[in-house]
Scaffold this motif. Sequence first.
Motif, mmCIF file in Angstrom:
data_model
loop_
_atom_site.group_PDB
_atom_site.id
_atom_site.type_symbol
_atom_site.label_atom_id
_atom_site.label_comp_id
_atom_site.label_asym_id
_atom_site.label_seq_id
_atom_site.Cartn_x
_atom_site.Cartn_y
_atom_site.Cartn_z
ATOM 1 N N ASP A 142 -10.019 3.655 -7.770
ATOM 2 C CA ASP A 142 -11.172 3.438 -8.649
ATOM 3 C C ASP A 142 -10.866 2.303 -9.617
ATOM 4 N N ILE A 143 -11.768 1.341 -9.701
ATOM 5 C CA ILE A 143 -11.528 0.178 -10.555
ATOM 6 C C ILE A 143 -11.353 0.586 -12.014
ATOM 7 N N ALA A 144 -12.014 1.657 -12.437
ATOM 8 C CA ALA A 144 -11.842 2.123 -13.817
ATOM 9 C C ALA A 144 -10.413 2.587 -14.049
ATOM 10 N N ASP A 145 -9.802 3.220 -13.052
ATOM 11 C CA ASP A 145 -8.400 3.631 -13.177
ATOM 12 C C ASP A 145 -7.474 2.423 -13.245
ATOM 13 N N LEU A 146 -7.830 1.362 -12.541
ATOM 14 C CA LEU A 146 -6.993 0.156 -12.529
ATOM 15 C C LEU A 146 -7.026 -0.556 -13.874
ATOM 16 N N VAL A 147 -8.223 -0.794 -14.387
ATOM 17 C CA VAL A 147 -8.340 -1.608 -15.600
ATOM 18 C C VAL A 147 -8.145 -0.790 -16.872
ATOM 19 N N GLY A 148 -8.290 0.538 -16.754
ATOM 20 C CA GLY A 148 -8.197 1.371 -17.942
ATOM 21 C C GLY A 148 -6.835 1.362 -18.608
ATOM 22 N N ASN A 175 0.826 -1.205 0.000
ATOM 23 C CA ASN A 175 0.000 0.000 0.000
ATOM 24 C C ASN A 175 0.861 1.257 0.000
ATOM 25 N N THR A 176 1.872 1.285 -0.844
ATOM 26 C CA THR A 176 2.817 2.397 -0.878
ATOM 27 C C THR A 176 2.287 3.540 -1.727
ATOM 28 N N ARG A 177 2.940 4.695 -1.610
ATOM 29 C CA ARG A 177 2.662 5.824 -2.478
ATOM 30 C C ARG A 177 3.455 5.604 -3.763
ATOM 31 N N THR A 178 2.782 5.568 -4.888
ATOM 32 C CA THR A 178 3.447 5.206 -6.140
ATOM 33 C C THR A 178 3.490 6.343 -7.157
ATOM 34 N N GLY A 179 3.027 7.520 -6.767
ATOM 35 C CA GLY A 179 3.024 8.610 -7.720
ATOM 36 C C GLY A 179 2.070 8.379 -8.878
ATOM 37 N N GLY A 180 0.940 7.743 -8.614
ATOM 38 C CA GLY A 180 -0.049 7.503 -9.661
ATOM 39 C C GLY A 180 0.286 6.357 -10.592
ATOM 40 N N ARG A 181 1.148 5.439 -10.157
ATOM 41 C CA ARG A 181 1.573 4.339 -11.038
ATOM 42 C C ARG A 181 0.970 2.992 -10.654
ATOM 43 N N VAL A 182 -0.136 3.001 -9.922
ATOM 44 C CA VAL A 182 -0.741 1.731 -9.495
ATOM 45 C C VAL A 182 -1.127 0.888 -10.704
ATOM 46 N N ALA A 183 -1.776 1.494 -11.687
ATOM 47 C CA ALA A 183 -2.200 0.738 -12.869
ATOM 48 C C ALA A 183 -0.999 0.211 -13.644
ATOM 49 N N GLU A 187 -2.950 -13.615 -14.910
ATOM 50 C CA GLU A 187 -3.777 -14.413 -14.012
ATOM 51 C C GLU A 187 -3.852 -13.808 -12.606
ATOM 52 N N GLU A 188 -3.002 -12.854 -12.292
ATOM 53 C CA GLU A 188 -3.030 -12.201 -10.981
ATOM 54 C C GLU A 188 -3.845 -10.911 -10.988
ATOM 55 N N TRP A 189 -4.329 -10.476 -12.148
ATOM 56 C CA TRP A 189 -4.992 -9.181 -12.222
ATOM 57 C C TRP A 189 -6.282 -9.142 -11.403
ATOM 58 N N VAL A 190 -7.121 -10.152 -11.534
ATOM 59 C CA VAL A 190 -8.413 -10.129 -10.839
ATOM 60 C C VAL A 190 -8.239 -10.096 -9.323
ATOM 61 N N PRO A 191 -7.438 -11.008 -8.714
ATOM 62 C CA PRO A 191 -7.271 -10.909 -7.252
ATOM 63 C C PRO A 191 -6.598 -9.611 -6.819
ATOM 64 N N ALA A 192 -5.668 -9.094 -7.628
ATOM 65 C CA ALA A 192 -5.015 -7.835 -7.272
ATOM 66 C C ALA A 192 -6.009 -6.685 -7.304
ATOM 67 N N ILE A 193 -6.892 -6.677 -8.290
ATOM 68 C CA ILE A 193 -7.900 -5.613 -8.390
ATOM 69 C C ILE A 193 -8.844 -5.666 -7.201
ATOM 70 N N GLU A 194 -9.235 -6.870 -6.791
ATOM 71 C CA GLU A 194 -10.103 -7.000 -5.628
ATOM 72 C C GLU A 194 -9.441 -6.424 -4.387
ATOM 73 N N LEU A 195 -8.121 -6.563 -4.308
ATOM 74 C CA LEU A 195 -7.385 -6.038 -3.162
ATOM 75 C C LEU A 195 -7.252 -4.516 -3.229
ATOM 76 N N LEU A 196 -7.077 -3.988 -4.435
ATOM 77 C CA LEU A 196 -6.778 -2.571 -4.597
ATOM 78 C C LEU A 196 -8.011 -1.681 -4.732
ATOM 79 N N ARG A 197 -9.146 -2.239 -5.078
ATOM 80 C CA ARG A 197 -10.297 -1.421 -5.423
ATOM 81 C C ARG A 197 -10.826 -0.617 -4.245
#
Length: 480
Positions: A397-403, A366-374, A383-393
């Motif tokens: 915003d999920i739209a920012d993650l998947v966009g 849960n670090t500060r990434t300067g807007g680089r989470v996506a 194969e790790e995207w779905v569980p990671a998104i569930e953790l990060l959402r």
Amino acid sequence: MRGWDGLVSSALLGTDRRPPRFEELPPKIQEQLGEGGLLDAAALATLYKRAGRVPLEGLTPLPATQGEDSPLPRPAAIRRLSAMLTGFQSTALGEWLRAADAKGWGVPPELLPALADHARNRAEYRPLVVKAAGRRASWLADLNPDWRFLHEAVVEGNDQWTHSNPVQRRSWLRALRRRDPAAALEALEEVWPTEPAPTRLDFLTLLATNLGATSAEDATGATERREPSGDEVFLERVLDDRSKEVRRAAAGLLQRIPGAHYGERMAERVHAHLTVSQGVIAVDLPTRLTKAMERDGIESEPREGFGKRAWWFLQILAAAPLTTYELDYLKLPVEGCSPEVLQVAWAQATVREGNQHWARALLLANTRTGGRVAELLKILPPEEWVPAIELLRARVDIADLVGGLPVPWPTQLGNAVLDQLAKLGADRRHARLASIAARAVPAEVLDHPITREPTGEEDTWRRRLIETLNFRREMYEELS
């Protein structure tokens, strides 16, 4: 047209300051104008420009061009392509071209001009249109200056490098770089001193392909220092270029060469300002920006939110290889500066190197990434995207993650997002996620149950989502 500019000047400046000179207009307009004023003259001149031209004489037909014609898909698919070129569901145009090419279908030659027009201001479509045009690309490029990008299809022969336009030269160098990196570097070095700065910068970016490595692992697994590659030697010289933008681009490329002297210099600077003792990271921020640091691309003026000294140090940290640090550093307290400085820098270095271990650790911590989470999420295996998104959402915003993820998405992610959208109400806040999913889900999930659900009057985003999914499904059926 003679006299038109005078009418425009009179309209802009006023007839008192610039009385209209109707005598400058073509005789036919003067005859029809009679006692009319400026607006009448403008109306007549506009019609004259559109339809009052004298037919051209002595024209010769355009020379025919040879092209390789692949078989065409069924008429329904061609009609769909034509509809997209007129603006209907045009965002699916690139997908249509990729799918047709994968199936071995060609594009009707008469649609190539419309495709070229569509791609002239949309760089992402240009490679697709170049490929669809084939040997006709160069012929079309010569007909319209707006279609110059089609010259990218012409890459044969050394004459393209020495006597062609900038687009053809860039295409030639890019193709050679893929085929023979050393020969491409040699060709670039020969012309480098005589090229203007924008061209040097453009050509320099092509070295990112097959960028030369300068280190290797011996049988024991240790890193063995080798002689610098030609790329590294050249880029080190470019650090002294007279253009700031070119110097910055060279530094960015040097950061990507494993074992380069550039990375060693940055690591030495890190060790001079960062120590780990008794479970604490102690930072001594640099007090001045040296000439050597400036040469290596360290920018003087800080970005918003950082002081100068912290900004200098952040850039040093980000430019150093990740091997300079330990993953356990993420768990340690920091003294001497904000932990955000280190976290943002490590996120930047992780994105540059594409390191999955660091990406996973930064996201979990849960670090500060300067807007680089996506960007970090994209580094992880799909194969790790779905569980990671569930953790990060919960915090993003999920739209920012998947966009920012590559499309088409994996089937698992496509189904997961559509499943979620199917459960949501008509709130407009979901429209952005629906718009992204409509284009990004893979062909395998286009028949998702959401496409058969009824929509209410307020379900605008849901209706558009279903329309787009059905449009794409029908498109693939026609191209099958």
